[in-house]
Design a protein around this motif. Structure first.
Motif, PDB file in Angstrom:
ATOM      1  N   ALA A 240      99.856  -1.936   8.553  1.00 40.21           N
ATOM      2  CA  ALA A 240      99.167  -2.973   9.326  1.00 40.21           C
ATOM      3  C   ALA A 240      99.365  -4.346   8.688  1.00 40.21           C
ATOM      4  O   ALA A 240      99.563  -5.345   9.390  1.00 40.21           O
ATOM      5  CB  ALA A 240      97.681  -2.645   9.434  1.00 40.21           C
ATOM      6  N   GLU A 241      99.321  -4.405   7.360  1.00 45.41           N
ATOM      7  CA  GLU A 241      99.546  -5.673   6.664  1.00 45.41           C
ATOM      8  C   GLU A 241     100.948  -6.200   6.937  1.00 45.41           C
ATOM      9  O   GLU A 241     101.132  -7.391   7.238  1.00 45.41           O
ATOM     10  CB  GLU A 241      99.358  -5.478   5.154  1.00 45.41           C
ATOM     11  CG  GLU A 241      97.925  -5.208   4.734  1.00 45.41           C
ATOM     12  CD  GLU A 241      97.832  -4.878   3.250  1.00 45.41           C
ATOM     13  OE1 GLU A 241      98.794  -5.191   2.508  1.00 45.41           O
ATOM     14  OE2 GLU A 241      96.815  -4.302   2.827  1.00 45.41           O
ATOM     15  N   SER A 530      87.084  -1.850  10.898  1.00 47.44           N
ATOM     16  CA  SER A 530      87.020  -1.727   9.438  1.00 47.44           C
ATOM     17  C   SER A 530      88.118  -2.512   8.740  1.00 47.44           C
ATOM     18  O   SER A 530      88.019  -2.785   7.541  1.00 47.44           O
ATOM     19  CB  SER A 530      87.102  -0.261   9.027  1.00 47.44           C
ATOM     20  OG  SER A 530      88.336   0.310   9.458  1.00 47.44           O
ATOM     21  N   LEU A 531      89.178  -2.878   9.465  1.00 47.29           N
ATOM     22  CA  LEU A 531      90.234  -3.700   8.880  1.00 47.29           C
ATOM     23  C   LEU A 531      89.924  -5.195   8.994  1.00 47.29           C
ATOM     24  O   LEU A 531      90.624  -6.017   8.405  1.00 47.29           O
ATOM     25  CB  LEU A 531      91.582  -3.407   9.547  1.00 47.29           C
ATOM     26  CG  LEU A 531      92.220  -2.044   9.235  1.00 47.29           C
ATOM     27  CD1 LEU A 531      93.556  -1.910   9.948  1.00 47.29           C
ATOM     28  CD2 LEU A 531      92.396  -1.863   7.728  1.00 47.29           C
ATOM     29  N   LYS A 532      88.903  -5.525   9.728  1.00 44.48           N
ATOM     30  CA  LYS A 532      88.525  -6.936   9.890  1.00 44.48           C
ATOM     31  C   LYS A 532      87.324  -7.288   9.005  1.00 44.48           C
ATOM     32  O   LYS A 532      87.313  -8.344   8.376  1.00 44.48           O
ATOM     33  CB  LYS A 532      88.217  -7.235  11.353  1.00 44.48           C
ATOM     34  CG  LYS A 532      89.398  -6.960  12.279  1.00 44.48           C
ATOM     35  CD  LYS A 532      88.995  -6.990  13.742  1.00 44.48           C
ATOM     36  CE  LYS A 532      90.127  -6.526  14.635  1.00 44.48           C
ATOM     37  NZ  LYS A 532      89.723  -6.395  16.050  1.00 44.48           N
ATOM     38  N   GLU A 537      83.358  -8.335   3.434  1.00 44.75           N
ATOM     39  CA  GLU A 537      84.511  -9.235   3.335  1.00 44.75           C
ATOM     40  C   GLU A 537      85.114  -9.415   4.717  1.00 44.75           C
ATOM     41  O   GLU A 537      85.730  -8.500   5.261  1.00 44.75           O
ATOM     42  CB  GLU A 537      85.550  -8.672   2.369  1.00 44.75           C
ATOM     43  CG  GLU A 537      86.721  -9.612   2.088  1.00 44.75           C
ATOM     44  CD  GLU A 537      86.296 -10.833   1.274  1.00 44.75           C
ATOM     45  OE1 GLU A 537      86.426 -11.957   1.818  1.00 44.75           O
ATOM     46  OE2 GLU A 537      85.833 -10.655   0.134  1.00 44.75           O
ATOM     47  N   GLY A 538      84.909 -10.601   5.323  1.00 46.40           N
ATOM     48  CA  GLY A 538      85.518 -10.877   6.614  1.00 46.40           C
ATOM     49  C   GLY A 538      86.997 -11.173   6.471  1.00 46.40           C
ATOM     50  O   GLY A 538      87.494 -11.492   5.387  1.00 46.40           O
ATOM     51  N   LYS A 539      87.740 -11.030   7.570  1.00 45.20           N
ATOM     52  CA  LYS A 539      89.192 -11.258   7.588  1.00 45.20           C
ATOM     53  C   LYS A 539      89.918 -10.367   6.566  1.00 45.20           C
ATOM     54  O   LYS A 539      90.922 -10.780   5.976  1.00 45.20           O
ATOM     55  CB  LYS A 539      89.528 -12.730   7.314  1.00 45.20           C
ATOM     56  CG  LYS A 539      88.977 -13.710   8.316  1.00 45.20           C
ATOM     57  CD  LYS A 539      89.413 -15.122   7.966  1.00 45.20           C
ATOM     58  CE  LYS A 539      88.774 -16.137   8.893  1.00 45.20           C
ATOM     59  NZ  LYS A 539      89.061 -17.509   8.492  1.00 45.20           N
ATOM     60  N   TYR A 540      89.416  -9.169   6.368  1.00 44.60           N
ATOM     61  CA  TYR A 540      89.936  -8.307   5.302  1.00 44.60           C
ATOM     62  C   TYR A 540      91.439  -8.120   5.413  1.00 44.60           C
ATOM     63  O   TYR A 540      92.186  -8.376   4.453  1.00 44.60           O
ATOM     64  CB  TYR A 540      89.221  -6.951   5.340  1.00 44.60           C
ATOM     65  CG  TYR A 540      89.818  -5.939   4.397  1.00 44.60           C
ATOM     66  CD1 TYR A 540      89.515  -5.963   3.037  1.00 44.60           C
ATOM     67  CD2 TYR A 540      90.715  -4.968   4.849  1.00 44.60           C
ATOM     68  CE1 TYR A 540      90.079  -5.046   2.156  1.00 44.60           C
ATOM     69  CE2 TYR A 540      91.284  -4.050   3.975  1.00 44.60           C
ATOM     70  CZ  TYR A 540      90.957  -4.087   2.636  1.00 44.60           C
ATOM     71  OH  TYR A 540      91.531  -3.193   1.768  1.00 44.60           O
ATOM     72  N   ILE A 541      91.934  -7.698   6.567  1.00 44.24           N
ATOM     73  CA  ILE A 541      93.364  -7.381   6.689  1.00 44.24           C
ATOM     74  C   ILE A 541      94.208  -8.646   6.614  1.00 44.24           C
ATOM     75  O   ILE A 541      95.320  -8.638   6.066  1.00 44.24           O
ATOM     76  CB  ILE A 541      93.653  -6.602   8.002  1.00 44.24           C
ATOM     77  CG1 ILE A 541      95.085  -6.072   8.028  1.00 44.24           C
ATOM     78  CG2 ILE A 541      93.368  -7.476   9.224  1.00 44.24           C
ATOM     79  CD1 ILE A 541      95.363  -5.023   6.980  1.00 44.24           C
ATOM     80  N   LEU A 542      93.705  -9.755   7.133  1.00 39.30           N
ATOM     81  CA  LEU A 542      94.448 -11.014   7.059  1.00 39.30           C
ATOM     82  C   LEU A 542      94.599 -11.449   5.607  1.00 39.30           C
ATOM     83  O   LEU A 542      95.691 -11.832   5.164  1.00 39.30           O
ATOM     84  CB  LEU A 542      93.741 -12.089   7.877  1.00 39.30           C
ATOM     85  CG  LEU A 542      94.403 -13.470   7.872  1.00 39.30           C
ATOM     86  CD1 LEU A 542      95.789 -13.415   8.493  1.00 39.30           C
ATOM     87  CD2 LEU A 542      93.527 -14.490   8.602  1.00 39.30           C
TER      88      LEU A 542
END
Length: 645
Positions: A240-241, A530-532, A537-542
């Motif tokens: 995803a990253e 869960s990836l957001k 922690e917001g914006k985790y995947i970004l």
């Protein structure tokens, strides 16, 4: 980037007043200072103001097809126009220009109403098909570009990029919409499709309008919505990253087309820094970046912007906004044409002013918080949702309602100690709880602020209905995704994008938002919640995907926002001005407000007992709007319109 305007006789082919059309068009000269042209024919008038970005020598509008039977006026950019032009040429269409505008004309001829589904970009346009006697209009999927319209009592349909063009028509009724006033004092802006005026509407993002000469019905049709469903097979976090970086780079790349100088806003936050990082890898020359600094360190992010600028060796421009930069208040009222209470409009105006000194087009990071769950309020909402899921509303409402009633208000305390607001939110269902968290003035405050007669005029209407209506249509029930969807439909378009459009167009600057590329938005919406948002922690995947590109301090520091020190302004240099404005005749004569409660708010704020800075600013901008509108109207209409209760 441009301004468009039009007059359409829905009943017959009457003569259009060309002088009036020109006056309406000229109100939007700031949106397009390079050229202004008109087209009139029986029953139709179209106007356009041009800011030349692409095909500077031959992209004039209104623009026609080969035989002159189809004409378009257009504001925005179609980023995939070259691909569409190739496809349409293969189908037999002949192009006379190299601009994206002409693609709209031929796409209408080929695909009719479905043409809008083929466009990738930001746009608001109107196409007139003389053979079919049809006027077709559309607004882009996320509402990056504005579109206002009104049907007058005489059957004339007006449209424009800004309300000021409609206000220039002498038959436009300036009476205020009481429901819009209720919404404004709840949200700080007026959500789509309503405007402050009863006779005007905004076309909602992802919607189109089709009018047939001789038919009086105005019906909007949705052609796109955020899906919030997975469009690809499940993937690992690492996959995803990697996919996110590829899609982000592609979105930025598509937004770089320009024949004029181009740059980027760089606030020092994650989103704008991500855009600059991607740009630096796509262009040969150093990226032009623009930042605003604040004298007050509590509001200043410029050192983080400098870190990113240094890393990518950008051509970096910085200007400092002084703490007393409040002379824009009346200027903002004229820019927005209706009440608008986001105080960050001041630094936004200044950063656009700075950027226009060096470039004509800038890329921004707007949309990142809505896409990737970056707002702090999402974290609080999800914690509240955990409690809501454990207790039925029949238990929560009396329990937390009582706690909220007796717990003292503590505006001065850290958020975790301000339990009163949390208790009040927990006594509500999910949508109403979220409404409570985003409201500038909650239900109780608005009830105290409004005069009894005005409250009766509302007939029980409450601004929470805006969110409820969107929640009913939401494609997702997942708690985090639902509030993201609500923000995309309201706050993003009504506040963030409106603020940037007016501030940038005031300086004839085009702003592009690659994080709102609709294909990127669709893909991100389908990622697991869960990836957001993970472990608060917001914006985790970004952030994880950007670790190779940006400093850790930029990615993981606390979010600051683009704020101004309202509370100290109102206790200091603006004290007298605020008292004079809020307690003067302009507000009192409307019959909308309980003036005694306004006096109480001012007294309690001045003493430091309460922080009423947000409600005071909201009132100040409403008062400034009223003075701006009344100054333009005739004495007779002013007397009629000043009262709405």
């Amino acid at each position: 980037m441009c301004g468009i305007v039009g007059i359409f006789d829905m009943r017959a082919g009457s003569e259009i007043d060309r002088k009036l059309l020109d006056s309406m068009n000229q109100t939007q000269t700031h949106r397009g200072p390079d050229e202004g042209q008109l087209h009139t024919e029986p029953g139709l008038g179209l106007g356009h103001r041009r800011l030349s970005i692409m095909d500077i020598s031959s992209g004039q509008q209104p623009l026609f097809n080969e035989d002159g039977s189809v004409v378009v006026v257009f504001n925005g950019e179609i980023y995939n126009y070259r691909k569409l032009a190739e496809e349409l040429t293969a189908l037999g269409h002949q192009f006379r220009t190299h601009c994206d505008t002409e693609v709209i004309v031929h796409a209408w001829e080929e695909w009719g109403e479905r043409c809008v589904q083929r466009f990738s970009g930001m746009f608001a346009f109107a196409v007139w098909d003389r053979n079919q006697q049809i006027l077709f209009m559309a607004r882009d999927r996320l509402g990056i570009k504005p579109f206002y319209y009104s049907l007058l009592d005489n059957g004339l349909f007006l449209f424009s990029s800004e309300l000021k063009a409609l206000l220039a028509h002498p038959q436009f009724d300036r009476s205020l919409d009481p429901l819009a006033i209720e919404e404004y004092f709840a949200y700080g802006y007026i959500p789509e499709p309503r405007t402050i005026f009863s006779q005007a509407r905004k076309l909602e993002p992802g919607y189109s309008l089709l009018l047939q000469r001789g038919q009086m019905a105005i019906q909007s049709h949705i052609y796109w919505d955020v899906p919030f469903s997975a469009s690809t097979p499940p993937m690992s976090e690492q996959e995803a990253e990697e996919e996110l970086v590829l899609r982000l780079r592609g979105a930025v790349d598509s937004h770089l087309m320009s024949e004029v100088p181009l740059g980027a806003f760089l606030s020092g936050g994650v989103d704008s820094s991500a855009v600059v990082a991607m740009m630096a890898g796509l262009v040969k020359e150093p990226v032009n970046t623009c930042s605003i600094a604040f004298a007050d360190s509590a509001f200043d992010e410029s050192r983080y912007a400098q870190q990113v600028a240094n890393r990518y060796q950008t051509r970096h421009f910085v200007e400092q906004v002084e703490q007393d930069d409040f002379d824009l208040i009346d200027r903002l009222a004229a820019l927005y044409d209706e009440p608008f209470a986001d105080s960050s409009a001041i630094p936004t105006y200044r950063v656009c002013e700075l950027a226009r000194k060096h470039v004509t087009v800038v890329l921004s990071g707007d949309g990142g918080d809505e896409n990737f769950a970056g707002y702090r309020r999402y974290r609080w909402h999800m914690m509240e949702e955990q409690l809501r899921s454990r207790l039925p509303i029949g238990v929560r409402k009396p329990l937390f309602g009582l706690l909220g009633a007796v717990y003292p208000k503590a505006d001065w305390a850290p958020r975790f100690l301000r339990a009163k607001s949390t208790f009040e939110a927990l006594a509500r269902d999910s949508v109403e709880g979220y409404f409570h968290s985003v409201s500038i003035l909650g239900d109780k405050l608005r009830a105290q602020l409004f005069a009894p007669g005005f409250r009766r005029n509302l007939q029980g209407y409450r601004a929470v209905e805006v969110l409820r209506n969107h929640a009913v249509r939401s494609p997702t029930r997942e708690p985090l995704s639902l509030v993201q969807y609500l923000d995309i439909k309201t706050y993003l378009v009504g506040d963030i994008l409106t603020k940037v459009d007016r501030a940038s167009m005031a300086h004839s600057l085009e702003v592009r938002v690659p994080l709102l590329d609709h294909e990127l938005v669709e893909w991100v919406s389908g990622l697991p919640a869960s990836l957001k948002l993970r472990h608060q922690e917001g914006k985790y995947i970004l952030k994880k995907s950007l670790e190779p590109y940006l400093p850790h301090e930029v990615l993981y520091r606390n979010k600051m926002g683009f704020a101004v020190p309202l509370a100290s302004w109102f206790r200091g240099p603006l004290r007298e001005r605020v008292h004079k404005a809020l307690l003067g005749k302009t507000l009192a004569d409307t019959g909308i407000f309980n003036m005694a409660f306004i006096q109480t708010m001012l007294d309690q704020h001045q003493s430091g007992r309460r922080d009423y800075s947000a409600p005071i600013w909201t009132l100040l901008m409403f008062e400034s709007f009223l003075r701006n509108i009344f100054s333009q109207a005739s004495p007779a209409s002013t007397a009629r319109e000043r009262k709405v209760a």
